[in-house]
Enzyme design. Structure first.
Site, PDB file in Angstrom:
ATOM      1  N   MET A 185       0.847  -1.198   0.000  1.00  0.00           N
ATOM      2  CA  MET A 185       0.000   0.000   0.000  1.00  0.00           C
ATOM      3  C   MET A 185       0.885   1.251   0.000  1.00  0.00           C
ATOM      4  O   MET A 185       0.445   2.329   0.402  1.00  0.00           O
ATOM      5  CB  MET A 185      -0.928  -0.016   1.216  1.00  0.00           C
ATOM      6  CG  MET A 185      -1.914  -1.185   1.144  1.00  0.00           C
ATOM      7  SD  MET A 185      -3.408  -0.918   2.105  1.00  0.00           S
ATOM      8  CE  MET A 185      -2.744  -0.782   3.728  1.00  0.00           C
ATOM      9  N   ALA A 229       4.108   3.815   1.021  1.00  0.00           N
ATOM     10  CA  ALA A 229       4.833   4.221   2.240  1.00  0.00           C
ATOM     11  C   ALA A 229       5.916   3.177   2.530  1.00  0.00           C
ATOM     12  O   ALA A 229       6.034   2.676   3.647  1.00  0.00           O
ATOM     13  CB  ALA A 229       3.891   4.401   3.427  1.00  0.00           C
ATOM     14  N   GLY A 262      11.283  -2.825   5.504  1.00  0.00           N
ATOM     15  CA  GLY A 262      10.549  -4.092   5.540  1.00  0.00           C
ATOM     16  C   GLY A 262      10.082  -4.480   4.134  1.00  0.00           C
ATOM     17  O   GLY A 262      10.279  -5.612   3.676  1.00  0.00           O
ATOM     18  N   HIS A 263       9.478  -3.509   3.424  1.00  0.00           N
ATOM     19  CA  HIS A 263       9.048  -3.775   2.042  1.00  0.00           C
ATOM     20  C   HIS A 263      10.263  -4.073   1.161  1.00  0.00           C
ATOM     21  O   HIS A 263      10.221  -4.938   0.279  1.00  0.00           O
ATOM     22  CB  HIS A 263       8.336  -2.559   1.450  1.00  0.00           C
ATOM     23  CG  HIS A 263       7.068  -2.185   2.141  1.00  0.00           C
ATOM     24  ND1 HIS A 263       6.973  -1.096   2.961  1.00  0.00           N
ATOM     25  CD2 HIS A 263       5.847  -2.763   2.129  1.00  0.00           C
ATOM     26  CE1 HIS A 263       5.741  -0.998   3.426  1.00  0.00           C
ATOM     27  NE2 HIS A 263       5.031  -2.003   2.940  1.00  0.00           N
ATOM     28  N   GLY A 287       4.823 -10.340   3.945  1.00  0.00           N
ATOM     29  CA  GLY A 287       5.611 -10.335   5.172  1.00  0.00           C
ATOM     30  C   GLY A 287       4.917 -11.080   6.307  1.00  0.00           C
ATOM     31  O   GLY A 287       3.690 -11.076   6.413  1.00  0.00           O
ATOM     32  N   GLU A 288       5.742 -11.681   7.163  1.00  0.00           N
ATOM     33  CA  GLU A 288       5.190 -12.393   8.322  1.00  0.00           C
ATOM     34  C   GLU A 288       4.687 -11.437   9.395  1.00  0.00           C
ATOM     35  O   GLU A 288       4.063 -11.864  10.350  1.00  0.00           O
ATOM     36  CB  GLU A 288       6.267 -13.313   8.923  1.00  0.00           C
ATOM     37  CG  GLU A 288       6.501 -14.537   8.075  1.00  0.00           C
ATOM     38  CD  GLU A 288       7.409 -15.559   8.745  1.00  0.00           C
ATOM     39  OE1 GLU A 288       8.165 -15.176   9.657  1.00  0.00           O
ATOM     40  OE2 GLU A 288       7.365 -16.722   8.330  1.00  0.00           O
ATOM     41  N   ASP A 338       2.315  -9.321   9.215  1.00  0.00           N
ATOM     42  CA  ASP A 338       0.851  -9.475   9.213  1.00  0.00           C
ATOM     43  C   ASP A 338       0.559 -10.970   9.091  1.00  0.00           C
ATOM     44  O   ASP A 338       0.163 -11.456   8.031  1.00  0.00           O
ATOM     45  CB  ASP A 338       0.253  -8.678   8.046  1.00  0.00           C
ATOM     46  CG  ASP A 338       0.500  -7.195   8.222  1.00  0.00           C
ATOM     47  OD1 ASP A 338       0.028  -6.630   9.203  1.00  0.00           O
ATOM     48  OD2 ASP A 338       1.215  -6.616   7.388  1.00  0.00           O
ATOM     49  N   GLN A 373      -2.950 -12.126   8.121  1.00  0.00           N
ATOM     50  CA  GLN A 373      -3.166 -11.829   6.695  1.00  0.00           C
ATOM     51  C   GLN A 373      -2.494 -12.884   5.828  1.00  0.00           C
ATOM     52  O   GLN A 373      -3.099 -13.412   4.876  1.00  0.00           O
ATOM     53  CB  GLN A 373      -2.603 -10.443   6.393  1.00  0.00           C
ATOM     54  CG  GLN A 373      -2.434 -10.153   4.911  1.00  0.00           C
ATOM     55  CD  GLN A 373      -2.000  -8.737   4.625  1.00  0.00           C
ATOM     56  OE1 GLN A 373      -2.776  -7.818   4.797  1.00  0.00           O
ATOM     57  NE2 GLN A 373      -0.770  -8.541   4.173  1.00  0.00           N
ATOM     58  N   ARG A 393       3.025   2.566   9.762  1.00  0.00           N
ATOM     59  CA  ARG A 393       2.351   3.373  10.783  1.00  0.00           C
ATOM     60  C   ARG A 393       3.320   3.942  11.825  1.00  0.00           C
ATOM     61  O   ARG A 393       2.945   4.837  12.580  1.00  0.00           O
ATOM     62  CB  ARG A 393       1.306   2.523  11.511  1.00  0.00           C
ATOM     63  CG  ARG A 393       0.129   2.151  10.650  1.00  0.00           C
ATOM     64  CD  ARG A 393      -1.074   1.805  11.517  1.00  0.00           C
ATOM     65  NE  ARG A 393      -2.243   1.617  10.710  1.00  0.00           N
ATOM     66  CZ  ARG A 393      -2.612   0.427  10.244  1.00  0.00           C
ATOM     67  NH1 ARG A 393      -1.923  -0.636  10.533  1.00  0.00           N
ATOM     68  NH2 ARG A 393      -3.708   0.322   9.497  1.00  0.00           N
TER      69      ARG A 393
HETATM   70  O1  PAF Z   1      -0.073  -5.838   3.673  1.00  0.00           O
HETATM   71  C1  PAF Z   1      -0.454  -4.895   2.949  1.00  0.00           C
HETATM   72  O2  PAF Z   1       0.247  -3.920   2.685  1.00  0.00           O
HETATM   73  C2  PAF Z   1      -1.863  -4.955   2.370  1.00  0.00           C
HETATM   74  O3  PAF Z   1      -2.753  -5.548   3.261  1.00  0.00           O
HETATM   75  C3  PAF Z   1      -1.921  -5.624   0.985  1.00  0.00           C
HETATM   76  C4  PAF Z   1      -1.519  -7.089   1.073  1.00  0.00           C
HETATM   77  C5  PAF Z   1      -1.016  -4.904   0.022  1.00  0.00           C
HETATM   78  C6  PAF Z   1      -3.349  -5.563   0.451  1.00  0.00           C
HETATM   79  O4  PAF Z   1      -3.802  -4.252   0.323  1.00  0.00           O
END
Ligand code: PAF
Length: 262
Positions: free
Chosen positions: A23, A25, A29-30, A139-140, A142, A145, A179
């Site tokens: 999403m 930002a 980590g990303h 990523g772990e 979340d 998720q 965040r």
């Molecule tokens: O983890 C996130 O950044 C979001 O939940 C994702 C998987 C991109 C879905 O909008």
């Protein structure tokens, strides 16, 4: 400069092996997800789409940081071949057919955040349909998720491998999150209590540690079975402690694999 794909038609003409949905930002980590993808293939696509469907709180959605130019640089440096930055209409062109997250989707994050996981699965399925990757990386951090995305891929029999990437932490232990920038100095210190608690070996010790920090409000602390996401028992093979709560009104989550004790 990295290629930015803005329309669904342009995307349809391309093929990428590895997909990293985000999403925006973007932070280290990303970047670690993108680097992991790049180790596996040169054809790495990153998506940046702030999905309104997964925000139960309008204020949280409005405050979600938007940093496209910096994100493009970071994605390029980490090794992405292209960034897909769709509009709302690209993702949701008509009536939205939501994907339900099922019973596990109502627990923990789902209990506090209403339709959050249905929103996540709906956008991830749509992104998978548009990007058609061989594999996608999540990523772990979340963890719930990740569990629900794996479950959806299995249930819908999607030909996509889901790869889990470890949590990346700041040097002091705080799990990286988009965040974190919303924490003030005192809040940043209070937030450290989460990773400190996760370093303990039992759930009662974790509760004890968390209770020492008045700046942290606990939502849940549970030890779950990684295979089922239900509460672990002494016989559970792979246990994971999951924590969520608030500091300065900012929701933070973290988790860690646990040893044999509960
Ligand atoms: O983890 C996130 O950044 C979001 O939940 C994702 C998987 C991109 C879905 O909008």
């Amino acid at each position: 400069m990295i290629e930015v794909i803005k329309s669904v038609d342009d995307l349809a003409r391309q093929k990428y092996d590895l997909f990293v949905p985000t999403m925006g930002a973007l932070h280290a980590g990303h970047q670690s997800l993108i680097k992991l993808a790049k180790e596996k293939s040169d054809q790495v696509l990153v998506s940046i789409f702030v999905n309104p469907l997964q925000f139960e709180n309008k204020d949280d959605l409005a405050k979600y940081p938007k940093t496209l130019e910096a994100d493009l640089k970071l994605a390029e440096l980490a090794g992405a071949a292209a960034v897909f930055a769709p509009s709302y209409e690209d993702i949701y062109p008509g009536e939205i057919t939501k994907i339900e997250a099922g019973a596990i989707g109502d627990l923990y994050e789902g209990k506090s955040r209403g339709d959050h996981f249905s929103g996540v699965l709906t956008v991830v399925k749509r992104l998978f349909d548009l990007t058609r990757p061989a594999a996608a990386i999540f990523g772990e951090k979340d963890f719930q998720q990740l569990f629900l995305i794996k479950q959806m891929v299995k249930q819908l029999n999607l030909p996509i491998e889901i790869i889990a990437a470890p949590i990346i932490r700041e040097v002091d232990g705080l799990a990286m999150s988009s965040r974190n920038v919303r924490l003030d100095e005192a809040g940043r210190k209070s937030a450290l209590i989460i990773s400190k608690a996760l370093n303990k070996d039992s759930i009662s010790d974790m509760h004890e540690v968390l209770a020492t920090e008045p700046g942290f409000t606990l939502d849940y602390l549970e030890v779950i079975d990684e295979e089922t996401f239900l509460p672990a028992t002494v016989n559970t093979k792979n246990k994971r402690a999951i924590i969520a709560g608030w500091v300065n009104g900012v929701r933070l989550l973290d988790n860690k694999r646990m040893g044999s004790s509960l």
